[in-house]
Each structure stands twice: as structure tokens, then as C-alpha cells.
Scaffold this active site. Structure first.
Site, mmCIF file in Angstrom:
data_model
loop_
_atom_site.group_PDB
_atom_site.id
_atom_site.type_symbol
_atom_site.label_atom_id
_atom_site.label_comp_id
_atom_site.label_asym_id
_atom_site.label_seq_id
_atom_site.Cartn_x
_atom_site.Cartn_y
_atom_site.Cartn_z
ATOM 1 N N THR A 21 -6.883 1.546 13.127
ATOM 2 C CA THR A 21 -5.690 1.855 12.323
ATOM 3 C C THR A 21 -4.839 2.971 12.916
ATOM 4 O O THR A 21 -5.361 3.885 13.571
ATOM 5 C CB THR A 21 -6.116 2.287 10.901
ATOM 6 N N LYS A 73 -12.593 6.043 10.898
ATOM 7 C CA LYS A 73 -12.034 4.942 11.689
ATOM 8 C C LYS A 73 -12.042 5.261 13.192
ATOM 9 O O LYS A 73 -12.135 4.359 14.021
ATOM 10 C CB LYS A 73 -10.616 4.613 11.208
ATOM 11 N N GLU A 92 -3.778 5.301 11.274
ATOM 12 C CA GLU A 92 -4.210 6.561 10.645
ATOM 13 C C GLU A 92 -5.007 7.416 11.638
ATOM 14 O O GLU A 92 -5.174 8.620 11.435
ATOM 15 C CB GLU A 92 -5.058 6.280 9.409
ATOM 16 N N TYR A 139 -10.929 9.220 5.960
ATOM 17 C CA TYR A 139 -10.763 7.812 6.330
ATOM 18 C C TYR A 139 -10.409 7.700 7.821
ATOM 19 O O TYR A 139 -11.031 6.940 8.563
ATOM 20 C CB TYR A 139 -9.653 7.183 5.476
HETATM 21 N N1 GDD Z 1 -0.532 5.309 -2.254
HETATM 22 C C1 GDD Z 1 0.497 6.124 -2.539
HETATM 23 N N2 GDD Z 1 0.838 6.353 -3.840
HETATM 24 N N3 GDD Z 1 1.150 6.694 -1.508
HETATM 25 C C2 GDD Z 1 2.193 7.482 -1.796
HETATM 26 C C3 GDD Z 1 2.607 7.757 -3.102
HETATM 27 C C4 GDD Z 1 1.892 7.167 -4.185
HETATM 28 O O1 GDD Z 1 2.187 7.344 -5.360
HETATM 29 N N4 GDD Z 1 3.673 8.581 -3.040
HETATM 30 C C5 GDD Z 1 3.924 8.812 -1.753
HETATM 31 N N5 GDD Z 1 3.033 8.162 -0.983
HETATM 32 C C6 GDD Z 1 2.959 8.213 0.476
HETATM 33 C C7 GDD Z 1 1.601 8.639 1.015
HETATM 34 O O2 GDD Z 1 1.457 10.053 0.906
HETATM 35 C C8 GDD Z 1 1.713 8.128 2.444
HETATM 36 O O3 GDD Z 1 2.418 9.071 3.222
HETATM 37 C C9 GDD Z 1 2.561 6.871 2.319
HETATM 38 O O4 GDD Z 1 3.143 6.900 1.010
HETATM 39 C C10 GDD Z 1 1.797 5.568 2.496
HETATM 40 O O5 GDD Z 1 0.661 5.577 1.672
HETATM 41 P P1 GDD Z 1 -0.247 4.261 1.457
HETATM 42 O O6 GDD Z 1 0.606 3.110 1.074
HETATM 43 O O7 GDD Z 1 -1.350 4.631 0.539
HETATM 44 O O8 GDD Z 1 -0.771 3.895 2.924
HETATM 45 P P2 GDD Z 1 -1.382 4.798 4.107
HETATM 46 O O9 GDD Z 1 -0.304 4.940 5.137
HETATM 47 O O10 GDD Z 1 -2.002 6.042 3.595
HETATM 48 O O11 GDD Z 1 -2.557 3.885 4.650
HETATM 49 C C11 GDD Z 1 -2.394 2.474 4.844
HETATM 50 O O12 GDD Z 1 -2.035 2.192 6.172
HETATM 51 C C12 GDD Z 1 -3.030 2.518 7.150
HETATM 52 C C13 GDD Z 1 -2.445 2.144 8.511
HETATM 53 O O13 GDD Z 1 -1.708 3.226 9.000
HETATM 54 C C14 GDD Z 1 -3.721 1.814 4.460
HETATM 55 O O14 GDD Z 1 -3.553 0.416 4.457
HETATM 56 C C15 GDD Z 1 -4.812 2.154 5.448
HETATM 57 O O15 GDD Z 1 -5.997 1.421 5.143
HETATM 58 C C16 GDD Z 1 -4.317 1.782 6.844
HETATM 59 O O16 GDD Z 1 -5.293 2.108 7.801
#
Ligand code: GDD
Length: 343
Positions: A123, A151, A125, A147
């Protein structure tokens, strides 16, 4: 007929991958964890075409058994505790599944059928506090969550088994990929679900955390095709899969609201910032501190050049189409929910 074993088959990516593999004529085996209530998740529509095996990433014996039953020619390891926020609440469970679980699966392959090809869901991440922009295969890792740290282990153990034992083991460093099947804890689906509810009058506003973080968002369907391509090559290798475009959470919000004819007007700063419906003046977006993370990944932007030139991979679904599809799907789901509850 080839046999494929997919861990995490009931998730978003597992379901699109299972559809692709079935289309290509594979015997598809999927690992499921035993639960009190059987939950086929995103593969409920194709459950009769999949051979399910009860196993757990933290139990190597069960994975050895899964390899023996499936005689897999290809294993796709998509099982993970994949929600970044939860990894601070359950750091050790996350490590057991996302780090040691990979080693368990690789050992099961090595013991039962070392000719089996292996795909590891790495990922973006892992790049965390990014060391260069855009990120590519050679960019050093700097994970920012339990996480991401887990990974990184999964990524390196995959590479190590390739180099130590000559296993055909690949890692796809996938940037964020979303879809109509995305879980509602992730920001994109949380937004499209809320947009549909606000538009249809069953929710007043959405509360979010950091709206300034930037992500490189593609569609899951395009990304599972890249996974499959990786295992069809002559040589095992690692690839970045991304769109080479980055947008803020705020831009995602604005685009999603625009799809239902709502333009957002912003006012205030920091946690006091709100987004209003320009036409009605109603507050539809608020900030809530509880959605901020202890450490944030500020910007992800991936360079998919290697995948494009070596695998011939190209994403088909644009950012705009991704948002459009998600909003349309949620509008329909919410409409049905309203009709059902009114009965
Ligand atoms: N979930 C969430 N909820 N995220 C929020 C919110 C909220 O209310 N408000 C702001 N965010 C911001 C998070 O702080 C982050 O910067 C961004 O939105 C994306 O959050 P997520 O959709 O939870 O995804 P992620 O980027 O942390 O992780 C996803 O992508 C990765 C690949 O880069 C997941 O699918 C991981 O499993 C994956 O590895």
C-alpha cells in the site's frame, strides 16, 4: 483450468478480483473467517461460484490446509485489517494479520506448493511521510501508522521470500482505490453515502476530520486487473498502481455534492470551519476532532509508469467517473432504504 486462492475475498477488492478470475475461467477459492452469522460481504452475488475455505491469516495450519485443498496456482493476499484508524486502537492485531499473516501465507505456499505465484497487497500508506513526490517503486518508506508499519513488513517479507526461495512473489503498491463497494468507514464512501442522505433529506450534515490531506484515488476494478497482470509476467516484481493525480478530501466532497446539484460554500477556520449549501445557506459539512488521526499522511501521489510500460496497465475509470458512480449508487441505495422504511 487454473486454481486461484483469494484471501479477503468478501472485501471490495476481493469481490472485483473474484469476478475477473471467474470471467477468465479460474477455479476460485476464497478464504473466510468463521463468524456467528455467515457473511458473504461483497461476493454474495457470486457465492455459488466460489469454493469457500474456513481459515485465518493468524493460523498457519489453516493456511497450509487452504493450500492443500485449493492446490492454488495463484494466491492473492488481500486479507487485512485495512482501516488505518483502527490500527491505533488494535496495533497488535493489525500486526498479526497484516505483517505476520503474510509470512504465514508465504510459508504455507513454500511448504505445500512452491510453484504457486503470490500477490501481496502492499500500500501507498508505506510511504507515509513522503520522501519524494510523486512516489514510485524506489521511494523510501516512512509509514505513519501501525497499519503502515505492519504493511512494510508484509512488503519486505514478500520480497525476501522471492530472493531467499525463488518464489514468484509480487507486491502491488496500490494507492487509494475506491468503488461502490467501499466500506463506509473510509472517507470516500462516508462522503458519497452522506451526500445521498443529505440530498434526500434524511441527514442534516456530515462530520469529518482533516479535509486537507491529499490522496491519489482510483477505482478498485481497474486496480484488481493490475494484480492479475503482475502474476502473468515472466518475472516477479513490485509495482506502483496509481493515477498520477492527487486531490484533497475537500475536493472529493465538492465533487460529490456537485453530482447532486449542491455547491458548497466554505466559511471559518480549523475545527470551526463549515461547508454550507450555497443555495439554502444550510450547514452540510462540519469538522469533528474525533476524526483526526494521531499522525497523518498529508499527500499521496503515485507514479504508475513502470506498471504502464511493463504490464501494459492503464486505469480506465477517471476521478470524475469514480465519484459519479459512487454517488449514483448511494442515491439509489438510500432511495430504496427510504421506501423500505416507509412501508
Ligand atoms: N476515514 C475517514 N473518516 N477519513 C477521513 C475523515 C473521516 O471522517 N475525515 C478526513 N479523513 C481523511 C483521513 O485523515 C485521510 O487523510 C483521508 O481522509 C483518507 O482516509 P481513508 O479513506 O480512511 O483512507 P486511507 O488513505 O487512510 O487508507 C486507505 O488507503 C490506503 C492506500 O493508501 C485504506 O484503503 C488503506 O487500507 C489503504 O492501504
Amino acid at each position: 483450468m487454473k486454481n486461484a486462492l483469494v484471501t479477503g475475498i468478501a472485501g471490495q477488492d476481493g469481490s472485483y478480483l473474484a469476478e475477473l478470475l471467474l470471467e477468465k475461467g479460474y477455479n476460485v477459492y476464497g478464504i473466510m473467517r468463521r463468524k456467528a452469522v455467515v457473511d458473504y460481504g461483497n461476493v454474495v452475488h457470486i457465492k455459488d461460484k466460489i469454493h469457500f475455505i474456513y481459515a485465518d491469516m493468524t493460523d498457519v495450519v489453516s493456511l497450509i490446509n487452504a493450500m492443500k485443498i485449493s492446490q492454488a496456482d495463484e494466491v492473492y493476499n488481500l486479507a487485512a485489517q485495512s482501516f488505518v484508524t483502527t490500527s491505533w486502537e488494535q496495533p497488535l492485531a493489525t500486526a498479526q494479520i497484516d505483517a505476520l499473516g503474510v509470512a504465514n501465507m508465504l510459508e504455507a505456499i513454500r511448504i505445500v506448493k512452491p510453484s504457486c505465484r503470490f500477490y501481496q497487497a502492499s500500500t501507498s500508506e508505506m510511504f507515509g511521510l513522503v520522501q519524494e513526490i510523486p512516489q514510485r517503486e524506489t521511494t523510501p518508506f516512512y509509514p505513519r501508522s501501525p497499519y503502515g508499519v505492519a504493511k512494510v513488513y508484509g512488503h519486505w517479507i514478500t520480497k525476501n521470500y522471492r530472493e531467499s526461495y525463488g518464489l514468484f512473489a509480487c507486491s502491488g503498491i496500490l494507492f487509494n482505490h475506491e468503488s461502490e463497494r467501499r466500506g463506509k468507514e473510509f472517507v470516500t464512501r462516508k462522503i458519497t453515502d452522506a451526500v445521498a442522505r443529505i440530498k434526500q433529506g434524511v441527514q442534516d450534515y456530515i462530520e469529518l476530520g482533516n479535509m486537507d490531506s491529499k490522496r491519489d484515488w482510483g477505482h478498485s476494478k481497474d486496480y484488481v486487473y493490475a494484480m492479475w497482470l503482475m502474476l502473468q509476467q515472466d518475472k516477479a516484481d513490485d509495482y506502483v498502481i496509481a493515477t498520477n493525480e492527487t486531490r484533497t478530501v475537500r475536493e472529493f466532497l465538492e465533487t460529490a455534492f456537485a453530482k447532486v446539484g449542491i455547491s458548497v460554500e466554505w466559511t471559518g477556520f480549523g475545527v470551526d470551519e463549515v461547508g454550507m449549501d450555497k443555495e439554502t445557506g444550510k450547514v452540510i459539512i462540519k469538522v469533528n476532532k474525533k476524526f483526526f488521526r494521531p499522525a497523518e499522511v498529508d499527500i499521496l501521489l503515485g507514479n504508475p509508469e513502470k506498471a504502464e510500460s511493463v504490464l501494459g496497465w492503464k486505469r480506465e475509470i477517471s476521478f470524475d467517473e469514480l465519484v459519479e458512480r459512487m454517488v449514483k449508487n448511494d442515491m439509489e441505495l438510500v432511495k430504496r432504504e427510504i421506501a423500505y422504511n416507509n412501508l
